[in-house]
Design an enzyme around this catalytic site. Structure first.
Site, PDB file in Angstrom:
ATOM      1  N   HIS A  30      19.334  85.878  70.864  1.00  0.00           N
ATOM      2  CA  HIS A  30      20.623  85.715  71.076  1.00  0.00           C
ATOM      3  C   HIS A  30      21.022  84.332  71.287  1.00  0.00           C
ATOM      4  O   HIS A  30      22.159  84.316  71.816  1.00  0.00           O
ATOM      5  CB  HIS A  30      21.058  86.795  71.766  1.00  0.00           C
ATOM      6  CG  HIS A  30      20.734  88.320  71.263  1.00  0.00           C
ATOM      7  ND1 HIS A  30      21.628  88.869  70.472  1.00  0.00           N
ATOM      8  CD2 HIS A  30      19.723  88.989  71.257  1.00  0.00           C
ATOM      9  CE1 HIS A  30      21.176  90.121  70.093  1.00  0.00           C
ATOM     10  NE2 HIS A  30      20.044  90.280  70.596  1.00  0.00           N
TER      11      HIS A  30
ATOM     12  N   LYS B  16      -2.899  67.485  96.355  1.00  0.00           N
ATOM     13  CA  LYS B  16      -4.331  67.072  96.333  1.00  0.00           C
ATOM     14  C   LYS B  16      -4.440  65.902  97.256  1.00  0.00           C
ATOM     15  O   LYS B  16      -5.434  65.568  97.981  1.00  0.00           O
ATOM     16  CB  LYS B  16      -5.042  66.696  94.673  1.00  0.00           C
ATOM     17  CG  LYS B  16      -6.224  66.009  94.893  1.00  0.00           C
ATOM     18  CD  LYS B  16      -6.644  65.431  93.495  1.00  0.00           C
ATOM     19  CE  LYS B  16      -6.895  66.624  92.152  1.00  0.00           C
ATOM     20  NZ  LYS B  16      -7.184  65.859  91.183  1.00  0.00           N
TER      21      LYS B  16
ATOM     22  N   GLU C 218       7.646  65.192  96.853  1.00  0.00           N
ATOM     23  CA  GLU C 218       8.415  66.635  96.954  1.00  0.00           C
ATOM     24  C   GLU C 218       7.880  67.566  97.622  1.00  0.00           C
ATOM     25  O   GLU C 218       8.294  68.309  98.335  1.00  0.00           O
ATOM     26  CB  GLU C 218       8.663  67.161  95.512  1.00  0.00           C
ATOM     27  CG  GLU C 218       9.330  66.185  94.607  1.00  0.00           C
ATOM     28  CD  GLU C 218       8.570  65.215  93.682  1.00  0.00           C
ATOM     29  OE1 GLU C 218       9.255  64.812  92.962  1.00  0.00           O
ATOM     30  OE2 GLU C 218       7.510  64.906  94.169  1.00  0.00           O
TER      31      GLU C 218
ATOM     32  N   ARG D 125      -2.486  69.919  85.834  1.00  0.00           N
ATOM     33  CA  ARG D 125      -1.929  70.833  85.042  1.00  0.00           C
ATOM     34  C   ARG D 125      -3.237  71.656  84.463  1.00  0.00           C
ATOM     35  O   ARG D 125      -3.206  72.716  83.591  1.00  0.00           O
ATOM     36  CB  ARG D 125      -1.524  70.158  83.818  1.00  0.00           C
ATOM     37  CG  ARG D 125      -2.130  69.081  83.154  1.00  0.00           C
ATOM     38  CD  ARG D 125      -1.163  68.182  82.081  1.00  0.00           C
ATOM     39  NE  ARG D 125      -2.031  67.263  81.564  1.00  0.00           N
ATOM     40  CZ  ARG D 125      -2.340  65.818  82.071  1.00  0.00           C
ATOM     41  NH1 ARG D 125      -1.765  65.710  83.328  1.00  0.00           N
ATOM     42  NH2 ARG D 125      -2.806  64.803  81.498  1.00  0.00           N
TER      43      ARG D 125
ATOM     44  N   GLU E   8       2.545  66.441  78.843  1.00  0.00           N
ATOM     45  CA  GLU E   8       2.004  65.536  79.954  1.00  0.00           C
ATOM     46  C   GLU E   8       0.581  65.017  79.484  1.00  0.00           C
ATOM     47  O   GLU E   8       0.389  63.894  79.604  1.00  0.00           O
ATOM     48  CB  GLU E   8       1.895  65.913  81.408  1.00  0.00           C
ATOM     49  CG  GLU E   8       1.754  65.100  82.435  1.00  0.00           C
ATOM     50  CD  GLU E   8       1.808  65.661  83.759  1.00  0.00           C
ATOM     51  OE1 GLU E   8       2.997  65.661  84.512  1.00  0.00           O
ATOM     52  OE2 GLU E   8       1.017  66.359  84.497  1.00  0.00           O
TER      53      GLU E   8
END
Length: 554
Positions: A396, A217, A223, A280, A365
Site C-alpha cells: 500500500h 570497539k 555518537e 556490520r 557499506e
C-alpha cells in the site's frame, strides 16, 4: 596484501576485459527482449531447475530473468574472478581486507570449538569461545536477576548503546526473535546522537533497575560515547553523584582497555572482540550481548549454528546450487548487465521489520566502492541501493511503482511457512500475498486479460501491468534463532560474492570517515562563543550562520 586478491588485479585491470564478462554482455542483449512469460512457456519446469531446498528453506530463483546459459556464464565469471580461491583465503584467515591489512573472519565467530583458524600464527577459535562463555555467564546473571544494581534491585531494563553494526544487528535480531525473548526484560536501543533517542528510550524507566551495554570497539565513536556520557549523567543523577554506581549499571563491548575503566566500568565487565571482525559483521560477536541477554545463551548458540550451516554450504556447495553465491551472481547480472540500480528486500514477517535497514548497511557499506582492491578506478557499477519494508505494508506504499513503473527493481521476498501465533488464518493470508505478488510481478496483466475480465475499454491502458519484474523468494520453514542465523549469513556471503566479482574490498568503509572529520570541525563552529572564522563553501557557511543565529549565538 593477499596474493589471492592482489594477483588478479595486477594481471587483469578491469573485470570488463574478462571473457565471461564480454559473453554476458552479448547474452544480455538477447535476455533484455525475453520475458518471464516466454521463459516459463519455453520451460514449464523452471521451478525444478531454479529452485533449491536446503538450509531449512526453499530458495526460488525461477522468477528471475535468467536461463541455463545465464547461470553458466555467471559461474564462468565467478571462476575467472577466482571466487573459490578467495573463499578459501577468507575462511583461511588471510588478510583479505587489503586497505587495512586485516583478516576477515566473521566466520570464526560461529566456528565449532574444535576448529582451527590461524591468524598471525595463532588459533583464534579458543579466544572466540572464551568470550562466548563470558557473555553467557553475564547473560545468565541478568536473566536470573542475580545481577543487581547499585541499590540491590534486580535489572529489569537493558539499553544497548551503539551505532551502525553495533546497533542495527542486535536491534534487528531482537525484533526477529521476540517470541524467544524474556518478556520480563525490557530492551531498548539508543543509537542516534539526537538526544530525543535517549530521552524516549529511558522514558519512565527506573535507573535502579536499568543496565546499559555500551558497544564501541575503539571507545571513540562520537555518537556512542555522547549517548554513553548522557546515560552516565542520568545514572549519577539518580544516585546523588555516587560514581561507584557506574560499575553496577554499565558494561562495555570494546577493545579499549584504557578508555573503558576511565568511564567507570569495571574491566571485568568489558567484553572484547577483534580487528578481524567488521562492525556490520559483528552481531555474532560480543556486539550481540544484548541479544544474548534477551533470548538466552542457548538460543544465541543455536543462532550461531545457523550461521555456520551457511558457511559450510557456501564453502562446499557447487556454485550452480550454492544459494548465497547465486544470490550474489544474479545481483551482478541485474546490476551490471541489465541496468538495475536498486534492489528491494521485502520480508513478509512483522518480526523481520528491521531486516531491510540491516541489509542496507551490510550491502551498501561493503560494496559501495569506486576503486578496485589495487586502487584502480572501476569502470562499471558496483554496489546497488538496498531498500524495502515488510509486507503487506509495502503493498500500500511503493508496489505501484514495482507493478507499473518504468524502473527495473529486482526483489527478494522472504516468507515463513510456520506461523508464530494462533492467528493461522492471518498467516495464510499473509503468504497468499507473497505468492500473489511474485506471480503478478512476473507475469503482469495484459490488455486481452483485462478485456476478458470485462474492464472498461478506456481503463485498460491504465490497468495493464507489463510484468517481467524479477523476484527471488526465500521460503523459510520457520523463523527461529537457527534460521535467523542462516538468513543473515546468506546475505553476508552474497555480499562477498558481489565484492569478488566487482574486485572491491568489501570490508573497509573509508567513505564513512569524511563526514565524521568535517562534523568535528563544524561542531566547534556551531558552539563557539564568538563568530568563528570559517573555511567552507558559501552554502555550508550560510547554514552554519543561520543555525547560530537561531540558537542566539550571534
Amino acid at each position: 596484501m593477499s596474493e589471492h586478491f592482489a594477483g588478479s588485479c595486477n594481471e587483469q585491470q578491469s573485470r570488463t576485459n574478462l571473457p565471461a564478462w564480454s559473453q554476458l554482455e552479448q547474452h544480455a542483449t538477447k535476455m533484455r527482449e525475453a520475458t518471464l512469460r516466454e521463459l516459463f512457456d519455453a520451460d514449464p519446469d523452471r521451478a525444478a531447475a531454479f529452485g533449491i531446498q536446503d538450509l531449512g528453506m526453499y530458495a526460488d530463483f525461477a522468477k528471475n530473468r535468467i536461463n541455463a546459459e545465464t547461470l553458466t556464464l555467471l559461474t564462468e565469471l565467478a571462476d575467472q574472478c577466482g571466487l573459490r580461491e578467495k573463499m578459501a583465503a577468507m575462511f583461511g584467515g588471510e588478510k583479505i581486507n587489503i586497505s587495512e591489512d586485516r583478516a576477515v573472519l566473521h566466520t570464526a565467530l560461529r566456528a565449532p570449538r574444535e576448529t582451527t583458524i590461524n591468524v598471525d600464527g595463532g588459533n583464534v577459535v579458543p579466544e572466540v569461545h572464551e568470550v562466548l562463555e563470558k557473555m553467557a555467564g553475564f547473560a545468565t546473571a541478568v536473566r536470573s536477576r542475580t545481577w543487581r544494581g547499585h541499590t540491590g534491585e534486580p535489572i529489569r531494563n537493558v539499553i544497548n548503546i551503539g551505532i551502525g553494526g553495533s546497533d542495527l544487528g542486535p536491534r534487528m535480531a531482537y525484533q526477529a526473535l521476540r517470541p524467544f525473548a524474556d518478556r520480563n526484560l525490557h530492551l531498548e536501543f539508543v543509537s542516534n546522537i539526537d538526544g530525543a533517542d535517549f530521552v524516549e528510550a529511558t522514558q519512565g524507566l527506573d535507573p535502579a533497575e536499568t543496565l546499559f551495554i555500551v558497544s564501541s570497539k575503539s571507545w571513540r565513536t562520537l555518537e556512542t560515547l555522547t549517548n554513553a556520557a548522557t546515560a552516565r549523567e542520568w545514572v549519577l543523577a539518580a544516585f546523588d553523584g555516587d560514581a561507584s554506581s557506574i560499575a553496577s549499571h554499565f558494561v562495555a563491548v570494546s577493545t579499549n582497555t584504557e578508555g573503558v575503566p576511565e568511564f567507570g566500568i569495571d574491566p571485568a565487565n568489558m567484553f572484547g572482540f577483534w580487528d578481524w571482525v567488521g562492525g556490520r559483521y559483528s552481531l555474532d560477536s560480543a556486539v550481540g550481548l544484548s541479544l544474548m541477554v534477551a533470548i538466552g545463551p542457548e538460543n544465541f548458540i543455536e543462532m550461531l549454528g545457523g550461521f555456520h550451516d551457511v558457511d559450510e554450504h557456501f564453502r562446499t556447495a557447487p556454485l550452480e546450487r550454492n544459494i548465497p553465491a547465486l544470490m550474489g551472481l544474479i545481483s551482478v547480472w541485474y546490476n551490471n548487465f541489465l541496468g538495475a540500480e536498486s534492489q528491494a528486500v521485502l520480508p513478509y514477517s512483522h518480526y523481520l521489520a528491521h531486516l531491510p535497514a540491516y541489509l542496507q548497511q551490510l550491502e551498501m557499506e561493503s560494496n559501495g566502492k569506486h576503486v578496485t582492491v589495487s586502487g584502480a578506478p572501476v569502470d562499471y557499477q558496483t554496489g546497488q541501493i538496498i531498500w524495502g519494508q515488510p509486507g503487506t505494508n509495502g503493498q500500500h506504499a511503493f508496489y505501484q511503482l514495482l507493478h507499473q513503473g518504468t524502473k527495473l527493481v529486482p526483489c527478494d521476498f522472504i516468507a515463513v511457512v510456520e506461523p508464530f501465533s494462533d492467528l493461522a488464518h492471518q498467516h495464510d493470508l499473509l503468504n497468499a500475498n507473497v505468492f500473489a505478488q511474485t506471480e503478478g510481478l512476473a507475469f503482469g496483466r495484459t490488455e486481452q486479460e483485462l478485456r476478458d475480465a470485462g474492464s472498461p475499454e478506456e481503463q485498460i491502458p491504465h490497468r495493464v501491468c507489463k510484468g517481467n519484474q524479477p523476484t527471488t523468494t526465500l521460503l523459510l520453514d520457520r523463523l527461529d534463532p537457527r534460521s535467523l542465523g542462516t538468513l543473515i549469513a546468506l546475505y553476508e556471503h552474497k555480499v562477498f560474492t558481489e565484492g569478488v566479482i566487482w574486485d572491491v574490498d568489501s570490508f573497509d568503509q573509508w567513505g564513512v570517515e569524511l563526514g565524521k572529520l568535517l562534523a568535528d570541525t563544524i561542531a566547534e563552529e556551531l558552539t563557539a562563543d564568538s563568530v568563528p572564522s570559517m573555511d567552507h563553501d558559501g552554502s555550508t557557511t550560510e547554514l552554519i550562520r543561520r543555525y547560530r543565529t537561531g540558537r542566539g549565538r550571534e
